[in-house]
Design a protein around this motif. Structure first.
Motif, mmCIF file in Angstrom:
data_model
loop_
_atom_site.group_PDB
_atom_site.id
_atom_site.type_symbol
_atom_site.label_atom_id
_atom_site.label_comp_id
_atom_site.label_asym_id
_atom_site.label_seq_id
_atom_site.Cartn_x
_atom_site.Cartn_y
_atom_site.Cartn_z
ATOM 1 N N TYR A 53 18.349 42.953 83.616
ATOM 2 C CA TYR A 53 18.532 42.746 82.180
ATOM 3 C C TYR A 53 20.005 42.640 81.800
ATOM 4 O O TYR A 53 20.461 43.238 80.818
ATOM 5 N N SER A 54 20.768 41.911 82.623
ATOM 6 C CA SER A 54 22.161 41.570 82.302
ATOM 7 C C SER A 54 23.077 42.784 82.211
ATOM 8 O O SER A 54 24.052 42.802 81.445
ATOM 9 N N GLN A 55 22.820 43.807 83.008
ATOM 10 C CA GLN A 55 23.656 45.007 82.996
ATOM 11 C C GLN A 55 24.972 44.795 83.749
ATOM 12 O O GLN A 55 25.152 43.814 84.459
ATOM 13 N N VAL A 56 25.847 45.783 83.589
ATOM 14 C CA VAL A 56 27.058 45.857 84.397
ATOM 15 C C VAL A 56 26.645 46.226 85.817
ATOM 16 O O VAL A 56 25.850 47.144 86.025
ATOM 17 N N PHE A 57 27.174 45.524 86.790
ATOM 18 C CA PHE A 57 26.773 45.737 88.176
ATOM 19 C C PHE A 57 27.404 46.999 88.759
ATOM 20 O O PHE A 57 28.565 47.307 88.518
ATOM 21 N N ASN A 58 26.602 47.741 89.541
ATOM 22 C CA ASN A 58 27.058 48.882 90.343
ATOM 23 C C ASN A 58 27.584 50.039 89.493
ATOM 24 O O ASN A 58 28.516 50.733 89.877
ATOM 25 N N ASP A 59 26.964 50.249 88.340
ATOM 26 C CA ASP A 59 27.330 51.403 87.525
ATOM 27 C C ASP A 59 26.340 52.533 87.813
ATOM 28 O O ASP A 59 25.130 52.355 87.670
ATOM 29 N N PRO A 60 26.807 53.720 88.232
ATOM 30 C CA PRO A 60 25.903 54.810 88.633
ATOM 31 C C PRO A 60 25.060 55.369 87.497
ATOM 32 O O PRO A 60 24.115 56.118 87.742
ATOM 33 N N ARG A 61 25.364 55.008 86.252
ATOM 34 C CA ARG A 61 24.571 55.505 85.133
ATOM 35 C C ARG A 61 23.281 54.708 84.926
ATOM 36 O O ARG A 61 22.446 55.096 84.105
ATOM 37 N N SER A 62 23.132 53.616 85.661
ATOM 38 C CA SER A 62 21.942 52.770 85.521
ATOM 39 C C SER A 62 20.775 53.403 86.269
ATOM 40 O O SER A 62 20.764 53.445 87.500
ATOM 41 N N ARG A 63 19.778 53.901 85.544
ATOM 42 C CA ARG A 63 18.655 54.600 86.163
ATOM 43 C C ARG A 63 17.505 54.698 85.167
ATOM 44 O O ARG A 63 17.659 54.416 83.982
ATOM 45 N N LEU A 64 16.337 55.132 85.662
ATOM 46 C CA LEU A 64 15.174 55.308 84.798
ATOM 47 C C LEU A 64 14.378 56.521 85.247
ATOM 48 O O LEU A 64 14.483 56.983 86.383
#
Length: 677
Positions: free
Chosen positions: A283-294
């Motif tokens: 969904y067009s996120q910033v790549f390789n950011d450790p805050r990306s999770r669910l």
């Protein structure tokens, strides 16, 4: 709520041309046995008492009697082939294939697999109770499924439309996971396992039968996987860590399961929590950011009571409730760099009542009513800092269904199955769905089945209400109509003994008002539409045989053709060929070590080439898994090697993924130890 990976090099691993001789060989084996005429009175009891299934008609009957072509995977199969989650169990079954986008597992049925689908077209049951949530209509089959496979007695899959029996979501099939009881897992038991990519799992269970005959089972499971770093070619720049997502493929889950049965009353609790990283920057996120999770959290409570009202009348009543919550953190550089939080919460309670009567001669009549109250369906989307609200959609609703079906013995060798169900769900029109099945007994061990049915799927709350005009959001969706499918199937089943079963079936389906996710007319935005009509046809052949020495061989082949009749094109993600081969046998343990005889199992799963959304074609792939299990000094030991030959393979990606395909794991290992006190 999804993710994916890079295109494979075209030309590498040229897809195997699975010969037509595979289907011909299965047919020849079939015909070798099919003409064995046997008098019913001469058959031994174990041949008459064929495998019992409950999913096809909501009551017990043999697989040959059922108005469906049922597939079953037992607890022994799960242990023998070393399946690690429900998706691997389903991936071994006839007509099913599984894809994985490093976040969720997706189920394809008879070649149909559409992007943006959370398995909404398959109804998932646990002990006969609906498990799809009321928000996404999602059937969880990966690590988000909240029940440990060690607690599963068998998994039944009934392909084809089942709305005449179960209502919405029983579109392409019904999965029923039937759990074990305290008697089967008597006493305390501990299971520990470790494997590749830092995976580890620990389970403790206790099963017992009390002085009053009550059967009790409770189990707790904790699993974690560090995951391997993932490479994405489209992000391969110095500013994006050369396309490597580091430490973002982790998966941590906790499960609690409890079940009690006494005097016709059964109480069940299932709870699961999963925390998963998102390495794909979906969904067009910033790549390789450790805050990306669910995080997925699910809880189910169920009470069931069965009683024999009269010798000819049985009653089953259920009351169940559930809650599902999804929380996803997505990192965007608007600018500034911002964490966007997506929250979905569903909460409901439901009741089901079914009567089964044999009072009328030659009839087995069943009827009932199902009701679900959706007490909460909330969808929120907001930026954390500074707090900015993008979506606040809240609704309640209900769903009602009334059904009747009759199993009518027209003659001793001919049975008619007829069913009809009316259903209505808030926000959608009512729907009437019939089912007809004719089962002809060519001889006592061979049945010919002619099956016809329809099903529907109304748009779920996510498809109706999710509107977020931010990167990766959904916009421009207009009023959606319910999907509908009509299927006709002709099947020949032969089960000469309890150790052998053969099947040959052909089917044809037509889908209208198909709801699918696609690109909107704005950059980085998506939309849901009733995009088209799909025509499906195919054949499946299967042979399953247990040899006298204990060895078992199973071969399944499926070929299907799918076409969008509006666009006049083939479907993406849809393989034309599916092949499953299994072989297992006992092996003598090394002399002098005191081991009991072990067993090894080999499984080969082949999935034909598939077209991606960017019009590339992924080559066919074949995965080979090898498992060895034995009992050593009162400890059950299982060693598994998955993707034994380390073949490179990938699954097609969905719209929200920048890559066109998702790389899957190479060779991995698992060692599992189980000890019963």
């Amino acid at each position: 709520r999804q993710p994916v990976l890079p295109p494979m090099k075209q030309g590498s691993d040229v897809p195997p041309q699975w010969p037509r001789q595979t289907a011909l060989w299965l047919l020849c084996v079939w015909m070798t046995h099919a003409h064995a005429q046997t008098d019913m009175a001469d058959l031994p009891l174990e041949q008459l008492m064929q495998l019992q299934v409950t999913t096809a008609s909501r009551y017990a009957q043999t697989a040959l009697e059922a108005p469906a072509t049922v597939s079953v995977v037992t607890a022994d199969d799960i242990r023998l082939f070393g399946y690690r989650n429900l998706s691997e169990v389903l991936g071994s079954m006839r007509g099913l294939h599984v894809s994985y986008d490093r976040t969720y597992h997706y189920l394809g049925t008879r070649g149909f697999a559409t992007p943006g689908d959370y398995n909404t077209r398959v109804l998932l049951l646990v002990n006969g109770v609906r498990f799809n949530d009321n928000l996404y209509d999602q059937a969880t089959i990966g690590t988000d499924f909240p029940i440990d496979l060690d607690l599963v007695d068998r998994v039944e899959f009934v392909p084809g439309p089942g709305s005449a029996v179960y209502g919405a979501n029983a579109f392409f099939g019904v999965i029923n996971v039937i759990t074990r009881n305290g008697r089967q897992l008597a006493g305390p038991q501990v299971s520990a396992e470790a494997g590749s990519h830092g995976s580890a799992k620990l389970r403790f269970s206790l099963g017992t039968v009390d002085a009053h005959g009550g059967d009790w089972l409770i189990a707790v499971t904790r699993a974690t996987t560090r995951g391997a770093d993932q490479y994405y070619p489209s992000y391969d720049t110095p500013s994006t860590h050369n396309g490597v997502a580091q430490g973002l493929d982790f998966d941590r889950s906790t499960q609690l399961f409890a079940r009690m049965h006494q005097n016709g009353l059964t109480l069940t609790l299932a709870h699961g929590e999963r925390n998963k990283g998102m390495p794909t920057a979906a969904y067009s996120q910033v790549f390789n950011d450790p805050r990306s999770r669910l995080t997925d959290t699910t809880t189910r409570l169920a009470a069931e009571y069965t009683t024999q009202v009269r010798p000819s009348l049985a009653l089953t009543g259920r009351v169940h409730a559930g809650r599902y919550e999804y929380v996803g953190d997505y990192v965007y550089d608007y600018p500034p760099l911002t964490v966007n939080r997506d929250v979905g919460t569903g909460q409901w309670w439901a009741t089901e009542w079914q009567w089964v009567s044999t009072a009328l001669a030659r009839h087995k009549l069943s009827w009932g009513v199902d009701y679900r109250r959706d007490t909460r369906i909330d969808q929120l989307n907001f930026d954390l800092e500074p707090r900015t609200d993008n979506l606040d959609a809240r609704r309640t609703g209900d769903a009602l269904g009334i059904f009747v079906q009759d199993e009518f013995a027209l003659r001793p060798d001919l049975t008619l199955h007829a069913g009809l169900r009316w259903g209505r769900q808030s926000g959608s029109k009512g729907s009437v769905n019939p089912r007809l099945g004719l089962v002809y007994w060519w001889n006592p061990t061979t049945a010919i089945k002619v099956l016809h049915g329809t099903a529907y799927r109304p748009p779920n709350a996510y498809e109706r209400d999710y509107r977020v005009d931010t990167p990766g959001g959904v916009v421009d969706t207009v009023a959606l109509r319910s999907e509908r499918v009509r299927t006709t199937e002709l099947a020949l089943e032969h089960a000469p003994t309890g150790a052998s079963r053969m099947l040959l079936t052909v089917f044809r389906s037509n889908v209208t008002n198909l709801i699918s996710l696609g690109n909107a007319h704005q950059p980085d935005r998506y939309t849901f539409t009733n995009a088209g009509r799909v025509h499906m046809q195919g054949l499946e052949a299967a042979v399953d045989h247990r040899l006298d020495g204990g060895a078992r061989v199973r071969a399944v082949y499926g070929r299907q053709k799918l076409r969008d009749t509006v666009a006049d094109t083939g479907l993406t993600h849809s393989p034309e060929h599916l092949l499953k081969l299994q072989w297992s046998d006992s092996v003598r343990s090394p002399a002098g070590l005191g081991w009991q005889s072990g067993r090894y199992a080999v499984e080969v799963i082949g999935v034909g080439s598939r077209r991606t959304l960017q019009h590339a074609r992924l080559p066919a792939n074949i995965r080979t898994n090898l498992t060895y299990s034995a009992r050593i000094a009162d400890v059950d030991v299982s060693v598994g090697v998955y993707n034994l030959f380390n073949r490179r393979n990938a699954d097609p990606a969905s719209y929200e993924i920048r890559e066109d395909s998702i790389a899957q794991d190479g060779r991995t290992y698992r060692v599992k130890l189980t000890y019963a006190f």
